[in-house]
Write a protein that holds these residues in place. Sequence first.
Motif, PDB file in Angstrom:
ATOM      1  N   ALA A  79       0.884  -1.251  -0.009  1.00  0.00           N
ATOM      2  CA  ALA A  79       0.089  -0.084   0.221  1.00  0.00           C
ATOM      3  C   ALA A  79       0.639   1.341  -0.021  1.00  0.00           C
ATOM      4  N   GLU A  80       2.201   0.839   0.890  1.00  0.00           N
ATOM      5  CA  GLU A  80       3.291   2.577   1.073  1.00  0.00           C
ATOM      6  C   GLU A  80       3.564   2.387  -0.403  1.00  0.00           C
ATOM      7  N   PHE A  81       3.835   1.355  -0.877  1.00  0.00           N
ATOM      8  CA  PHE A  81       4.655   1.905  -2.106  1.00  0.00           C
ATOM      9  C   PHE A  81       3.875   2.156  -3.698  1.00  0.00           C
ATOM     10  N   THR A  82       2.765   1.915  -3.200  1.00  0.00           N
ATOM     11  CA  THR A  82       1.120   2.150  -4.641  1.00  0.00           C
ATOM     12  C   THR A  82       0.808   3.846  -3.735  1.00  0.00           C
ATOM     13  N   HIS A  83       1.151   4.008  -2.797  1.00  0.00           N
ATOM     14  CA  HIS A  83       0.979   5.375  -2.357  1.00  0.00           C
ATOM     15  C   HIS A  83       2.116   6.193  -2.749  1.00  0.00           C
ATOM     16  N   LEU A  84       2.942   5.567  -2.306  1.00  0.00           N
ATOM     17  CA  LEU A  84       4.721   6.477  -2.904  1.00  0.00           C
ATOM     18  C   LEU A  84       4.078   7.155  -4.741  1.00  0.00           C
ATOM     19  N   LEU A  85       3.982   5.472  -5.223  1.00  0.00           N
ATOM     20  CA  LEU A  85       3.972   6.211  -6.803  1.00  0.00           C
ATOM     21  C   LEU A  85       2.861   6.748  -7.137  1.00  0.00           C
ATOM     22  N   LEU A  86       1.503   6.619  -6.639  1.00  0.00           N
ATOM     23  CA  LEU A  86       0.439   7.380  -6.804  1.00  0.00           C
ATOM     24  C   LEU A  86       1.385   9.483  -6.277  1.00  0.00           C
ATOM     25  N   SER A  87       1.562   9.852  -4.827  1.00  0.00           N
ATOM     26  CA  SER A  87       2.302  10.657  -4.693  1.00  0.00           C
ATOM     27  C   SER A  87       3.358  10.747  -5.275  1.00  0.00           C
ATOM     28  N   LEU A  93       8.248   1.176 -10.712  1.00  0.00           N
ATOM     29  CA  LEU A  93       9.769   1.970 -10.414  1.00  0.00           C
ATOM     30  C   LEU A  93      10.225  -0.404 -10.720  1.00  0.00           C
ATOM     31  N   PRO A  94      11.236   1.059 -11.774  1.00  0.00           N
ATOM     32  CA  PRO A  94      11.435  -0.114 -13.331  1.00  0.00           C
ATOM     33  C   PRO A  94      12.413  -0.545 -12.002  1.00  0.00           C
ATOM     34  N   GLY A  95      12.918  -2.267 -12.648  1.00  0.00           N
ATOM     35  CA  GLY A  95      13.097  -3.660 -11.621  1.00  0.00           C
ATOM     36  C   GLY A  95      12.585  -4.047 -10.896  1.00  0.00           C
ATOM     37  N   ARG A  96      11.486  -3.977 -10.485  1.00  0.00           N
ATOM     38  CA  ARG A  96      10.471  -4.346  -9.433  1.00  0.00           C
ATOM     39  C   ARG A  96       9.886  -5.311 -10.735  1.00  0.00           C
ATOM     40  N   PRO A  97       9.368  -6.668 -10.324  1.00  0.00           N
ATOM     41  CA  PRO A  97       8.410  -7.051 -11.122  1.00  0.00           C
ATOM     42  C   PRO A  97       6.566  -6.728 -10.526  1.00  0.00           C
ATOM     43  N   GLU A 160       1.805  16.647   1.225  1.00  0.00           N
ATOM     44  CA  GLU A 160       2.967  14.954   0.711  1.00  0.00           C
ATOM     45  C   GLU A 160       1.993  14.019   0.149  1.00  0.00           C
ATOM     46  N   ASN A 161       0.523  14.042  -0.159  1.00  0.00           N
ATOM     47  CA  ASN A 161      -0.499  13.354  -1.432  1.00  0.00           C
ATOM     48  C   ASN A 161       0.597  14.330  -2.779  1.00  0.00           C
ATOM     49  N   ASP A 162       0.916  14.748  -2.673  1.00  0.00           N
ATOM     50  CA  ASP A 162       0.999  15.337  -4.318  1.00  0.00           C
ATOM     51  C   ASP A 162       1.684  15.318  -4.961  1.00  0.00           C
ATOM     52  N   LEU A 163       2.967  14.662  -4.583  1.00  0.00           N
ATOM     53  CA  LEU A 163       4.436  15.150  -5.142  1.00  0.00           C
ATOM     54  C   LEU A 163       4.400  15.110  -5.801  1.00  0.00           C
ATOM     55  N   SER A 164       3.620  15.157  -7.238  1.00  0.00           N
ATOM     56  CA  SER A 164       3.904  14.876  -8.814  1.00  0.00           C
ATOM     57  C   SER A 164       5.047  15.651  -9.199  1.00  0.00           C
ATOM     58  N   LEU A 165       6.131  15.515 -10.702  1.00  0.00           N
ATOM     59  CA  LEU A 165       6.423  16.369 -11.851  1.00  0.00           C
ATOM     60  C   LEU A 165       5.995  17.457 -11.616  1.00  0.00           C
ATOM     61  N   LYS A 166       4.434  16.979 -12.623  1.00  0.00           N
ATOM     62  CA  LYS A 166       3.763  18.125 -12.919  1.00  0.00           C
ATOM     63  C   LYS A 166       3.200  19.752 -11.817  1.00  0.00           C
ATOM     64  N   LYS A 167       3.113  19.321 -10.827  1.00  0.00           N
ATOM     65  CA  LYS A 167       2.825  19.808  -9.216  1.00  0.00           C
ATOM     66  C   LYS A 167       3.867  20.636  -8.799  1.00  0.00           C
TER      67      LYS A 167
END
Length: 595
Positions: A79-87, A93-97, A160-167
């Motif tokens: 969940a944290e990984f997914t949240h970090l991906l979204l935020s 993540l490259p290299g992760r199956p 921290e919920n929106d840390l995208s490069l776009k933002k």
Amino acid sequence: MGSFRALNGTGSSALLETSCGYLLQELEMIWDEVGEDQFEREKILLEIEQECLEVHRRKVDTANISRARLHQQLAESEAEFTHLLLSLGERSLPGRPEKMTGTLKEQLKLITPALREMQLRREDRVKQFRVVQGQIQKISAEIAGQPVYNDSFSSVVVNENDLSLKKLEEYQNELERLHSEKTDRLRRVENYIGIIQNLAATLGVDSSQIITKVHPSLNELSGLSKNISDGILEKLDSTVNSLEAEKHMRLEKLQQLGKALANLWNLMDTPSEDRQHFFHVTSLSSISSAEIFTPGGLTLNIMQQVEAEVNRLDQLKASKMKEFFFKKQTELEEICSRSHMEIPSRSEMENIINQLNSGEIDHADLLTSMDGQISKAEEEASSRKAIMEKVEKWILARDEERWLEDYSRDENRYSVSRGAHKNLKRAERARIMVNKIPALVDLLISKTKSWEEERNKVFLYDEVPLLAMLEEYNMLRKEKEEEKQRQREQKKVQIKVSIEQDGPFGSRPSTSSRRLSDRSMNGGFNNASPLHRKVSLGIQQIGSNNINSPSQGLSFLKGGNKGQRQRVYAQTGFGSHLRDDTVSVVSSFSGPFSP
């Protein structure tokens, strides 16, 4: 107990291989030695079995809890990984199956490094956001004019919920816009300060005091960061407008003083060396406020000096106004005299002098009035120029006509004498000019009528209507021609009568015709009406005994005393400027005019 029995009965050898079986065997040996009955043995074995079950149950429960914890950790990591991906705005993540297999610990072992990497990325991204947002808040505070700003990163709240490069890019764009606005505001502030310094230098005031009064931070000596808020910009703009208004007001006053100074100089013919000290003031008359940047050019000291000089010269002006008035009067009279126009009456000029002495007329009004009269006279003289040139030609032609008449009456004009050939050539030229007179007079009459219709006034030549002069000349010329024709007819009749009376022998030509002609010429006014006889007497009193030709009559109009002409024309109706009345009086002359 059954299990222990089973272990005792069937699997004793297996149990002996374990610590538990060894202990049970040892316990049975003790019981056999003690002689413990079977019931007690069963009871003890049952208790041992229950205790073993409890131990196994606790172990299983512990294993279940551990497995559940691993599931939870794995789920939380996922969940944290997914949240970090979204935020962070990343898909994977490259290299992760995509799908993980194996035991829970193996799966957890696989996701933990990826999760750590994403957490590091998040921390780095949060730092970037905190830096950008901190700069945004700082510049926003500067633009808002906040005197104190806590620039520590701890005061910056990052979503921290929106840390995208776009933002992050949006914040960076906002920061760039604020940087641009700050630069523009600083440029505007510097521009305002520069304008204030230039205006203050021109007006001769201290610019640092004016700038510090707007805000202390604007003074470079304060060491503070310049306040660039909207309020400061408005104050700076208001200060610049106030200084511009003061500059414009001082310039207008100096221009007025400069014009007054120049008028006084010209009025009193002030030498150029006396004007040199205030020449820079008079040079401001054609300069706009935006063109003046000279330091000290509009100081109060200069204005006071110029004002004092104007007051000094103004006091001297009154003593020279009479001299000025007479000078302007002479200039006006010269213009009128050159163009043979009507000169303003002496009573009018004396009235102006009396008003000047009593202070009833302002000096500026007098200057305006005299300049207006001179300008009007120059304009009328310009409009009369073409007609006056024709009049001069006409007068010159009339002089030649008069000379030609005198020359024609000279009986010795064809004799061989000194200068006779010159007179003969002049007579030829004079006849050519005389022959052009009728056309010239008609042209003059046409131009004069057009001039009078255009200006709705009578064209006066030395206070005599020009049309009356021209019409009188035409009348006299016509009468002269008629008189010549009548004399020729009378002479023919006399010769015929003389021939009939003397017969074939002939006789000396009679002089009666010449005497009759002389009587007709010299007594032409004797048969006139009382009004005409009065005019003829007035003309004779001026100095002409006989007006024997149109040219002699014109010479009276042209060269006689102006006062006498006025009296004569007043008696005969010329005092009025109505051309019809004038012509009616002039046309009433009926005496013969002949050479």
